[in-house]
Design an enzyme around this catalytic site. Structure first.
Site, PDB file in Angstrom:
ATOM      1  N   LYS A  11       0.852  -1.206   0.000  1.00  0.00           N
ATOM      2  CA  LYS A  11       0.000   0.000   0.000  1.00  0.00           C
ATOM      3  C   LYS A  11       0.887   1.255   0.000  1.00  0.00           C
ATOM      4  O   LYS A  11       1.962   1.218  -0.581  1.00  0.00           O
ATOM      5  CB  LYS A  11      -0.976  -0.044   1.185  1.00  0.00           C
ATOM      6  CG  LYS A  11      -1.701  -1.396   1.262  1.00  0.00           C
ATOM      7  CD  LYS A  11      -2.883  -1.401   2.171  1.00  0.00           C
ATOM      8  CE  LYS A  11      -3.531  -2.787   2.131  1.00  0.00           C
ATOM      9  NZ  LYS A  11      -4.778  -2.857   2.860  1.00  0.00           N
ATOM     10  N   HIS A  94      -7.881  -3.167  -6.480  1.00  0.00           N
ATOM     11  CA  HIS A  94      -7.956  -3.322  -5.027  1.00  0.00           C
ATOM     12  C   HIS A  94      -9.136  -2.505  -4.500  1.00  0.00           C
ATOM     13  O   HIS A  94      -9.445  -1.434  -5.041  1.00  0.00           O
ATOM     14  CB  HIS A  94      -6.645  -2.855  -4.376  1.00  0.00           C
ATOM     15  CG  HIS A  94      -6.566  -3.197  -2.933  1.00  0.00           C
ATOM     16  ND1 HIS A  94      -7.163  -2.419  -1.973  1.00  0.00           N
ATOM     17  CD2 HIS A  94      -5.997  -4.242  -2.282  1.00  0.00           C
ATOM     18  CE1 HIS A  94      -6.960  -2.990  -0.788  1.00  0.00           C
ATOM     19  NE2 HIS A  94      -6.247  -4.084  -0.947  1.00  0.00           N
ATOM     20  N   GLU A  96      -9.387  -0.551  -2.145  1.00  0.00           N
ATOM     21  CA  GLU A  96      -9.031   0.840  -1.814  1.00  0.00           C
ATOM     22  C   GLU A  96      -8.978   1.695  -3.086  1.00  0.00           C
ATOM     23  O   GLU A  96      -9.329   2.879  -3.058  1.00  0.00           O
ATOM     24  CB  GLU A  96      -7.691   0.866  -1.060  1.00  0.00           C
ATOM     25  CG  GLU A  96      -7.861   0.329   0.363  1.00  0.00           C
ATOM     26  CD  GLU A  96      -6.622  -0.345   0.935  1.00  0.00           C
ATOM     27  OE1 GLU A  96      -5.514  -0.145   0.406  1.00  0.00           O
ATOM     28  OE2 GLU A  96      -6.773  -1.100   1.925  1.00  0.00           O
ATOM     29  N   GLU A 166     -10.992 -10.653  -1.511  1.00  0.00           N
ATOM     30  CA  GLU A 166     -10.740  -9.889  -0.288  1.00  0.00           C
ATOM     31  C   GLU A 166     -12.031  -9.259   0.222  1.00  0.00           C
ATOM     32  O   GLU A 166     -12.433  -8.188  -0.250  1.00  0.00           O
ATOM     33  CB  GLU A 166      -9.737  -8.765  -0.575  1.00  0.00           C
ATOM     34  CG  GLU A 166      -8.392  -9.254  -1.053  1.00  0.00           C
ATOM     35  CD  GLU A 166      -7.309  -8.203  -0.800  1.00  0.00           C
ATOM     36  OE1 GLU A 166      -6.351  -8.536  -0.110  1.00  0.00           O
ATOM     37  OE2 GLU A 166      -7.449  -7.069  -1.277  1.00  0.00           O
ATOM     38  N   GLY A 172      -7.497  -4.973   6.811  1.00  0.00           N
ATOM     39  CA  GLY A 172      -6.912  -4.047   7.777  1.00  0.00           C
ATOM     40  C   GLY A 172      -7.677  -3.933   9.078  1.00  0.00           C
ATOM     41  O   GLY A 172      -7.433  -3.029   9.872  1.00  0.00           O
ATOM     42  N   SER A 212      -6.540  -9.364   6.455  1.00  0.00           N
ATOM     43  CA  SER A 212      -6.013  -9.679   7.787  1.00  0.00           C
ATOM     44  C   SER A 212      -5.363 -11.057   7.877  1.00  0.00           C
ATOM     45  O   SER A 212      -5.413 -11.692   8.940  1.00  0.00           O
ATOM     46  CB  SER A 212      -7.110  -9.526   8.846  1.00  0.00           C
ATOM     47  OG  SER A 212      -7.575  -8.180   8.877  1.00  0.00           O
TER      48      SER A 212
HETATM   49  P1  PGA Z   1      -4.551  -6.596   5.273  1.00  0.00           P
HETATM   50  O1  PGA Z   1      -4.691  -6.054   3.772  1.00  0.00           O
HETATM   51  O2  PGA Z   1      -3.788  -7.910   5.190  1.00  0.00           O
HETATM   52  O3  PGA Z   1      -3.804  -5.542   6.002  1.00  0.00           O
HETATM   53  O4  PGA Z   1      -5.945  -6.814   5.779  1.00  0.00           O
HETATM   54  C1  PGA Z   1      -4.959  -6.936   2.721  1.00  0.00           C
HETATM   55  C2  PGA Z   1      -5.075  -6.161   1.436  1.00  0.00           C
HETATM   56  O5  PGA Z   1      -5.633  -5.048   1.443  1.00  0.00           O
HETATM   57  O6  PGA Z   1      -4.637  -6.647   0.380  1.00  0.00           O
END
Ligand code: PGA
Length: 249
Positions: A11, A94, A96, A166, A172, A212
């Site tokens: 990220k 992703h 995000e 995901e 996160g 996570s």
């Molecule tokens: P995370 O992120 O392992 O911190 O939950 C996973 C991702 O966004 O690919």
């Protein structure tokens, strides 16, 4: 037998000098001949991270790219820029990127096609929100994301893609999906690929779980028949990533 692929997603973390230090620190910890290891890093870290990773099993990938070949797209990175320095993997769509940068299933599809045209393996992200899970529409929603992402992608090309399931509520948050929840959706994604293409393609494509993932949860998750590795955010910045990559040891 599909080869597992375990990818870190850094990220917006790590300056170039921090990136070099982290690659050097993790290099001995992520040695595992049985899996593919990818560090997807910020664009400015790609070249120094590659230099640092030389001679190791670490592949350096990108976190995003644009779908056009070149031109007036200030601030963007093209597929040719990535291949010119030897990048073979790129995270596409992703959650995000979708949430904060307006990416849609359609732009994801364009990026997937452009990456494949340049022989870059796209790691195509999909996954539902907590509301969608509570409404019971997870599988319908993810199937739609997959169907649009793969429009005009040939079966041969599809075999060279990676899908990352995901669930957004697990990213996160420290709230990892249960093994059953993760396996159920990954199996449904494989079934969707079978419907779009054929059994051969469905059996070849690699499907990761992300959200996570930790050293504690990885072994059980990665032992599921339809989970072929993970996309790891937070834990990919720590020595713990070595334990995740060596989940089978
Ligand atoms: P995370 O992120 O392992 O911190 O939950 C996973 C991702 O966004 O690919």
């Amino acid at each position: 037998m599909r080869r597992k692929i375990i990818a870190g997603n850094w990220k917006m973390n790590m300056t170039p000098s921090q990136a070099v230090a982290l690659v050097n620190e993790l290099k001995p910890l992520v040695a595992n001949e049985e899996v593919d290891v990818v560090f997807c890093v910020p664009a400015i870290d790609i070249i120094p991270a590659m230099e640092a990773a030389k001679g190791s099993n670490i592949n350096i990938g990108a976190e995003n790219m644009h779908f056009e070949e070149s031109g007036a797209y200030t601030g963007e990175i093209s597929a040719s820029m990535l291949t010119d320095v030897g990048v073979k993997y790129v995270v596409i769509g992703h959650s995000e990127r979708r949430e904060y940068f307006g990416e849609t299933d359609e732009t994801v599809n364009k990026k997937v096609l452009k990456a494949l045209e340049h022989n870059i393996t796209p790691i195509i992200c999909c996954g539902e929100t907590l509301t969608q899970r509570e409404q019971g529409i997870t599988i319908d929603f993810v199937r739609q994301q997959i169907k649009v992402a793969f429009l005009n992608v040939t079966a041969e090309q599809a075999k060279n893609t990676v899908i990352a399931y995901e669930p957004i509520w697990a990213i996160g948050t420290g709230k990892v999906a249960t093994t059953e929840q993760a396996e159920e959706v990954c199996a449904a994604i494989r079934e969707c690929i079978r419907e779009i293409y054929d059994t051969d393609t469905a059996e070849a494509i690699r499907i990761q779980y992300g959200g996570s993932v930790s050293a504690a949860s990885a072994p059980e998750l990665f032992a599921q028949p339809n989970i072929d590795g993970g996309l790891v955010g937070g834990a990919s910045l720590k020595p713990d990533f070595g334990k995740i990559v060596n989940y089978n040891k």
